[in-house]
Design a protein around this motif. Sequence first.
Motif, PDB file in Angstrom:
ATOM      1  N   PHE A 117      -7.382 -13.718 -50.562  1.00 54.80           N
ATOM      2  CA  PHE A 117      -7.736 -14.625 -49.789  1.00 54.80           C
ATOM      3  C   PHE A 117      -8.748 -14.255 -48.876  1.00 54.80           C
ATOM      4  N   ARG A 118      -9.962 -15.053 -48.481  1.00 56.61           N
ATOM      5  CA  ARG A 118     -10.825 -14.934 -47.415  1.00 56.61           C
ATOM      6  C   ARG A 118     -10.402 -15.960 -46.536  1.00 56.61           C
ATOM      7  N   LEU A 119     -10.864 -16.158 -45.033  1.00 53.23           N
ATOM      8  CA  LEU A 119     -10.501 -17.185 -44.569  1.00 53.23           C
ATOM      9  C   LEU A 119     -11.586 -17.495 -43.633  1.00 53.23           C
ATOM     10  N   ALA A 120     -11.683 -19.002 -43.330  1.00 55.64           N
ATOM     11  CA  ALA A 120     -12.780 -19.406 -42.412  1.00 55.64           C
ATOM     12  C   ALA A 120     -12.260 -20.097 -41.553  1.00 55.64           C
ATOM     13  N   SER A 121     -12.720 -20.304 -40.203  1.00 52.09           N
ATOM     14  CA  SER A 121     -12.216 -21.337 -39.449  1.00 52.09           C
ATOM     15  C   SER A 121     -13.146 -22.596 -39.486  1.00 52.09           C
ATOM     16  N   MET A 122     -12.619 -23.752 -39.064  1.00 50.93           N
ATOM     17  CA  MET A 122     -13.230 -24.960 -39.259  1.00 50.93           C
ATOM     18  C   MET A 122     -13.938 -24.887 -37.994  1.00 50.93           C
ATOM     19  N   GLN A 123     -14.238 -24.266 -37.014  1.00 50.45           N
ATOM     20  CA  GLN A 123     -14.961 -24.034 -35.902  1.00 50.45           C
ATOM     21  C   GLN A 123     -16.287 -23.251 -36.062  1.00 50.45           C
ATOM     22  N   GLY A 124     -16.140 -22.654 -37.215  1.00 52.78           N
ATOM     23  CA  GLY A 124     -17.238 -21.789 -37.376  1.00 52.78           C
ATOM     24  C   GLY A 124     -18.198 -22.287 -38.391  1.00 52.78           C
ATOM     25  N   GLU A 125     -19.369 -21.737 -38.560  1.00 51.97           N
ATOM     26  CA  GLU A 125     -20.575 -22.378 -39.591  1.00 51.97           C
ATOM     27  C   GLU A 125     -20.111 -22.473 -40.898  1.00 51.97           C
ATOM     28  N   ILE A 126     -19.435 -21.635 -41.420  1.00 45.20           N
ATOM     29  CA  ILE A 126     -19.106 -21.479 -42.841  1.00 45.20           C
ATOM     30  C   ILE A 126     -17.844 -22.549 -43.114  1.00 45.20           C
ATOM     31  N   GLY A 127     -16.841 -22.465 -42.083  1.00 40.86           N
ATOM     32  CA  GLY A 127     -15.658 -23.312 -42.390  1.00 40.86           C
ATOM     33  C   GLY A 127     -16.047 -24.840 -42.336  1.00 40.86           C
ATOM     34  N   ALA A 128     -17.239 -25.071 -41.094  1.00 45.71           N
ATOM     35  CA  ALA A 128     -17.385 -26.388 -41.117  1.00 45.71           C
ATOM     36  C   ALA A 128     -18.391 -26.952 -42.115  1.00 45.71           C
ATOM     37  N   ALA A 129     -19.225 -26.135 -42.601  1.00 39.39           N
ATOM     38  CA  ALA A 129     -19.775 -26.520 -43.860  1.00 39.39           C
ATOM     39  C   ALA A 129     -19.062 -26.714 -45.154  1.00 39.39           C
ATOM     40  N   LEU A 130     -17.973 -26.152 -45.329  1.00 36.33           N
ATOM     41  CA  LEU A 130     -17.158 -26.348 -46.514  1.00 36.33           C
ATOM     42  C   LEU A 130     -16.372 -27.612 -46.304  1.00 36.33           C
ATOM     43  N   TYR A 131     -15.896 -27.912 -45.044  1.00 32.58           N
ATOM     44  CA  TYR A 131     -15.451 -29.284 -44.798  1.00 32.58           C
ATOM     45  C   TYR A 131     -16.134 -30.311 -45.282  1.00 32.58           C
ATOM     46  N   ARG A 132     -17.403 -30.197 -44.635  1.00 35.74           N
ATOM     47  CA  ARG A 132     -18.415 -31.339 -44.778  1.00 35.74           C
ATOM     48  C   ARG A 132     -18.957 -31.412 -46.402  1.00 35.74           C
ATOM     49  N   ARG A 133     -18.682 -30.359 -47.114  1.00 40.81           N
ATOM     50  CA  ARG A 133     -18.930 -30.332 -48.493  1.00 40.81           C
ATOM     51  C   ARG A 133     -18.077 -31.015 -49.306  1.00 40.81           C
ATOM     52  N   PHE A 134     -16.879 -30.995 -48.715  1.00 39.09           N
ATOM     53  CA  PHE A 134     -15.815 -31.696 -49.304  1.00 39.09           C
ATOM     54  C   PHE A 134     -15.413 -32.960 -48.799  1.00 39.09           C
ATOM     55  N   GLY A 135     -16.395 -33.572 -47.861  1.00 35.26           N
ATOM     56  CA  GLY A 135     -16.158 -34.980 -47.304  1.00 35.26           C
ATOM     57  C   GLY A 135     -15.144 -35.062 -46.112  1.00 35.26           C
TER      58      GLY A 135
ATOM     59  N   PRO B  43     -10.062 -32.683 -38.755  1.00 37.63           N
ATOM     60  CA  PRO B  43      -9.708 -32.572 -40.368  1.00 37.63           C
ATOM     61  C   PRO B  43      -8.092 -32.879 -40.446  1.00 37.63           C
ATOM     62  N   GLU B  44      -7.696 -33.384 -41.558  1.00 44.47           N
ATOM     63  CA  GLU B  44      -6.227 -33.675 -41.636  1.00 44.47           C
ATOM     64  C   GLU B  44      -5.505 -32.714 -42.427  1.00 44.47           C
ATOM     65  N   SER B  45      -6.374 -31.617 -42.918  1.00 43.68           N
ATOM     66  CA  SER B  45      -5.647 -30.787 -43.670  1.00 43.68           C
ATOM     67  C   SER B  45      -6.441 -29.379 -43.523  1.00 43.68           C
ATOM     68  N   LEU B  46      -5.934 -28.308 -43.852  1.00 44.47           N
ATOM     69  CA  LEU B  46      -6.446 -27.120 -44.198  1.00 44.47           C
ATOM     70  C   LEU B  46      -6.891 -27.455 -45.670  1.00 44.47           C
ATOM     71  N   ILE B  47      -7.788 -26.445 -46.085  1.00 47.84           N
ATOM     72  CA  ILE B  47      -8.282 -26.382 -47.637  1.00 47.84           C
ATOM     73  C   ILE B  47      -8.566 -25.074 -47.766  1.00 47.84           C
TER      74      ILE B  47
END
Length: 138
Positions: A38-56, A62-66
């Motif tokens: 596993f790799r990790l990305a925080s939702m506060q960071g650019e990559i994590g936020a972009a991944l959240y947005r990509r999946f709506g 957020p209501e969940s980690l992904i």
Amino acid sequence: MSANPASEDGPIIVFDAMCVLCSANAAFVLRHDRAGRFRLASMQGEIGAALYRRFGIDPANPESLIVVEGERALQGSDAVLAIWAGLDRPWKALALFRIVPRWLRDPVYRWVARHRYRLFGQRSTCWIPTAQQARRIL
């Protein structure tokens, strides 16, 4: 790093680095995933936020980690079970909770996720990994 970091080197766990529970879980994963799956990305960071947005998912609420693997994202209890399944023994055995139906697992997960700051606390700054862990943080 390519435009799609989820296509490289295994699944990405996107988590809330301000949440004490979520940060403790991230550190736990790094400690018990000796294979480095596993790799990790925080939702506060650019990559994590972009991944959240990509999946709506709104990264601000957020209501969940992904867990993102390729073009697919697991959420809720399915994400937690996928993480457990990818860890070293004995933690891998926790994935047996898959036998519990999702309609029972997900409401419990959502309740904890909604109340995570009240139950476990909120950090005043984002969680910072150790130097050794940093290579697995996006």
